[in-house]
Design an enzyme around this catalytic site. Structure first.
Site, PDB file in Angstrom:
ATOM      1  N   GLY A  76       0.770  -1.242   0.000  1.00  0.00           N
ATOM      2  CA  GLY A  76       0.000   0.000   0.000  1.00  0.00           C
ATOM      3  C   GLY A  76       0.796   1.285   0.000  1.00  0.00           C
ATOM      4  N   TYR A 102     -10.030   5.291 -11.887  1.00  0.00           N
ATOM      5  CA  TYR A 102      -9.816   5.947 -10.579  1.00  0.00           C
ATOM      6  C   TYR A 102      -9.614   7.454 -10.705  1.00  0.00           C
ATOM      7  CZ  TYR A 102      -8.122   1.134  -9.823  1.00  0.00           C
ATOM      8  OH  TYR A 102      -7.962  -0.218  -9.799  1.00  0.00           O
ATOM      9  N   PRO A 143       4.606  -5.132  -0.909  1.00  0.00           N
ATOM     10  CA  PRO A 143       4.509  -3.976  -1.801  1.00  0.00           C
ATOM     11  C   PRO A 143       4.346  -4.381  -3.258  1.00  0.00           C
ATOM     12  CG  PRO A 143       6.791  -4.392  -1.260  1.00  0.00           C
ATOM     13  CD  PRO A 143       5.996  -5.423  -0.520  1.00  0.00           C
ATOM     14  N   GLY A 144       3.514  -3.653  -3.961  1.00  0.00           N
ATOM     15  CA  GLY A 144       3.392  -3.851  -5.411  1.00  0.00           C
ATOM     16  C   GLY A 144       3.846  -2.578  -6.090  1.00  0.00           C
ATOM     17  N   CYS A 167     -14.047   3.844 -28.113  1.00  0.00           N
ATOM     18  CA  CYS A 167     -15.331   4.535 -28.229  1.00  0.00           C
ATOM     19  C   CYS A 167     -16.011   4.708 -26.878  1.00  0.00           C
ATOM     20  CB  CYS A 167     -16.236   3.762 -29.192  1.00  0.00           C
ATOM     21  SG  CYS A 167     -15.461   3.653 -30.794  1.00  0.00           S
ATOM     22  N   GLU A 168     -15.423   5.515 -26.030  1.00  0.00           N
ATOM     23  CA  GLU A 168     -15.990   5.848 -24.722  1.00  0.00           C
ATOM     24  C   GLU A 168     -15.459   7.225 -24.347  1.00  0.00           C
ATOM     25  OE1 GLU A 168     -17.041   3.669 -21.737  1.00  0.00           O
ATOM     26  OE2 GLU A 168     -16.861   1.694 -22.655  1.00  0.00           O
ATOM     27  N   ARG A 176      -6.216   3.161 -15.534  1.00  0.00           N
ATOM     28  CA  ARG A 176      -6.231   3.876 -14.254  1.00  0.00           C
ATOM     29  C   ARG A 176      -6.902   5.262 -14.326  1.00  0.00           C
ATOM     30  NH1 ARG A 176      -2.718   5.215 -11.286  1.00  0.00           N
ATOM     31  NH2 ARG A 176      -3.604   4.385  -9.387  1.00  0.00           N
TER      32      ARG A 176
HETATM   33  N1  LLP Z   1      -1.513  -6.953  -0.441  1.00  0.00           N
HETATM   34  C1  LLP Z   1      -2.845  -7.047  -0.632  1.00  0.00           C
HETATM   35  C2  LLP Z   1      -3.613  -7.965   0.191  1.00  0.00           C
HETATM   36  C3  LLP Z   1      -3.474  -6.276  -1.621  1.00  0.00           C
HETATM   37  O1  LLP Z   1      -4.792  -6.358  -1.807  1.00  0.00           O
HETATM   38  C4  LLP Z   1      -2.697  -5.388  -2.422  1.00  0.00           C
HETATM   39  C5  LLP Z   1      -3.315  -4.563  -3.478  1.00  0.00           C
HETATM   40  C6  LLP Z   1      -1.314  -5.322  -2.182  1.00  0.00           C
HETATM   41  C7  LLP Z   1      -0.752  -6.111  -1.182  1.00  0.00           C
HETATM   42  C8  LLP Z   1      -0.395  -4.430  -2.976  1.00  0.00           C
HETATM   43  O2  LLP Z   1      -0.735  -3.100  -2.837  1.00  0.00           O
HETATM   44  P1  LLP Z   1       0.248  -1.962  -3.375  1.00  0.00           P
HETATM   45  O3  LLP Z   1       1.525  -2.048  -2.582  1.00  0.00           O
HETATM   46  O4  LLP Z   1       0.489  -2.190  -4.812  1.00  0.00           O
HETATM   47  O5  LLP Z   1      -0.481  -0.702  -3.109  1.00  0.00           O
HETATM   48  N2  LLP Z   1      -5.543  -1.286  -9.359  1.00  0.00           N
HETATM   49  C9  LLP Z   1      -5.377  -0.309  -8.307  1.00  0.00           C
HETATM   50  C10 LLP Z   1      -4.683  -0.884  -7.091  1.00  0.00           C
HETATM   51  C11 LLP Z   1      -5.365  -2.099  -6.489  1.00  0.00           C
HETATM   52  C12 LLP Z   1      -4.636  -2.653  -5.307  1.00  0.00           C
HETATM   53  C13 LLP Z   1      -5.233  -3.945  -4.854  1.00  0.00           C
HETATM   54  N3  LLP Z   1      -4.553  -4.570  -3.773  1.00  0.00           N
HETATM   55  C14 LLP Z   1      -4.640   0.900  -8.879  1.00  0.00           C
HETATM   56  O6  LLP Z   1      -4.323   0.908 -10.051  1.00  0.00           O
HETATM   57  O7  LLP Z   1      -4.409   1.867  -8.169  1.00  0.00           O
END
Ligand code: LLP
Length: 434
Positions: A238, A331, A289-290, A360-361, A327
């Site tokens: 997050g 969002y 982290p993602g 087309c949106e 995105r």
């Molecule tokens: N762990 C869990 C349980 C999660 O649900 C998520 C993300 C992460 C880790 C990784 O979160 P991060 O570090 O990337 O914030 N598509 C959306 C984001 C969806 C995130 C879903 N869960 C966007 O483009 O902002």
């Protein structure tokens, strides 16, 4: 720190001129910087050094096998949310014993596959799922390692679609219920309690909500440790990144102070907020982290197809669409957009323009009323901060082939996913016999 910089007026990723990538691979194309991703990984790893920790990269952010392989080689574990993600991690050479399996709706097939492959834990999100896992593990004559996902009811101050740690969400088990559900789990023959997990949301722009959530969960973890000997707490992912001004022109105060910074708050701030309370718990700490690792490690290259003027507005219609990067449409998120070749555009004629795709949106836009240098047909643009939740959320909407992906390392780049063809679009479709 990310590695996208202008050099002699050309936007480079590490030592590669992005115009060269676009020429060779066409557009739209995602380009990722291996150096940036590894730098982000190393910084987080160093900041968490006082803790016994494991970084489990959230595969959902960017699941290309080449990216997974980079991170697996750096020592990362993986946070997966489907059988498909586990399959990818294994195909990339990742270690299943470093995988945590999250998600509110795991299927029987996925649970069986994860048991067979030996994941380190199932992060369980409901009592119904716990029962299900117990039964499936029993039928396979094995025990499933589990961690319950605690919902600490903390507001992470982020977009409502990506906020997960409050009682309003479908995620996790409420703090008040968690003790009772662990008791049930302890009575089950085919599950083994190994940890606890939480995740409060995504793109969180300050360290404070993480500290508040840990503060709420810490007493529970202490109790679980003494009762069941849990070995780890996963604090989720997050951590937010910088989207606005992800790249500046190279002058001015802001740029001097923050140039090429990737994160919404410093890794040190994050560590200062979370390390002391976590250290006291004396269990292994997992982080998931993602976006933090890959978000500012990637851009989407796109070319201006047409300039269109209406009475009220001016549009640059580019060759990428909402199907490639959803995105902004989903969002209302902001992505910096910059010309790859500065010489091709004139700063003198800066003007407000909508940068839109061919789909087309009306929601098919990347920027609305964005002040940009004057753009022309054929200009190559880079949509910044597109390394996370970019390609993975792409679709074939409007029967548009999915874009190519490339990886840069130093002065080399490689295609890591071919652009789809029209034949790919109909592959797998079947005409009924009747
Ligand atoms: N762990 C869990 C349980 C999660 O649900 C998520 C993300 C992460 C880790 C990784 O979160 P991060 O570090 O990337 O914030 N598509 C959306 C984001 C969806 C995130 C879903 N869960 C966007 O483009 O902002």
């Amino acid at each position: 720190m990310h590695s996208f910089r202008y050099r002699d007026g050309q936007l480079h990723c590490e030592d590669v001129d992005l115009a060269r990538v676009a020429e060779e691979l066409g557009t739209p194309t995602y380009v990722y910087s291996a150096g940036t991703i590894l730098d982000h990984y190393a910084r987080l790893d160093a900041a968490l050094a006082p803790l016994d920790h494991l970084i489990c990269y959230a595969v959902k952010a960017n699941s290309n096998r080449a990216i997974l392989k980079l991170l697996a080689n750096a020592g990362a574990g993986f946070d997966i949310v489907s059988g498909g993600e586990l399959y990818r991690v294994l195909a990339a050479g990742g270690d299943s014993a470093k995988c945590t399996f999250a998600g509110v709706g795991k299927s029987r097939e996925e649970i069986e596959y994860a048991l067979e492959q030996g994941v380190c834990s199932f992060n369980v999100e409901s009592e119904a799922e716990l029962d299900h896992i117990d039964r499936i593990a029993g039928a396979k004559k094995t025990r499933a390692p589990i961690a319950l996902r605690v919902n600490p009811d903390v507001d992470p101050h982020t977009h409502q679609y990506i906020s997960t740690g409050s009682h309003e969400n479908k995620f996790g088990i409420a703090l008040e219920r968690i003790g009772a559900v662990y008791e049930q789990a302890a009575k089950m023959r085919n599950v083994e309690i190994v940890g606890a997990q939480m995740h409060i949301g995504s793109q969180i722009a300050e360290a404070k909500p993480f500290a508040s959530a840990i503060g709420k969960v810490a007493p529970v973890v202490r109790e679980l440790k003494s009762k069941y000997g849990i070995k780890f707490l996963s604090v989720g992912g997050g951590m937010g990144i910088i989207y606005q001004r992800a790249l500046e022109s190279g002058s001015g105060k802001w740029w001097r102070e923050h140039g090429n910074e990737s994160f919404a708050f410093s890794v040190r701030d994050y560590a200062e907020a979370i390390v002391p309370p976590l250290r006291e718990l004396d269990v292994r700490i997992l982080v998931e982290p993602g976006r933090f690792l890959v978000g500012n490690g990637g851009v989407l290259l796109t070319r201006v197809r047409y300039i269109k003027k209406t009475g009220a507005k001016k549009f640059a219609i580019v060759d990428a669409g909402m199907n490639d990067l959803i995105r902004p449409a989903l969002y209302q998120s902001y992505h910096e957009i910059v010309p790859v070749c500065r010489a091709s555009v004139s700063d003198a004629g800066r003007e407000k323009i909508d940068i839109v795709g061919p789909v087309c949106e009306s929601g098919d836009f990347f920027a609305l009323d964005r002040e940009m240098p004057e753009l022309h047909e054929g200009d190559l643009l880079a949509i910044m901060s597109a390394g996370a939740y970019g390609f993975v959320m792409a679709s074939n909407y409007n029967s548009r082939p999915m874009p190519a992906e490339a990886l840069v390392r130093g002065d080399k780049f490689a295609l890591i996913r071919k652009r789809q063809t029209w034949e790919d679009l109909v592959r797998g479709e079947i005409n009924p016999e009747w």
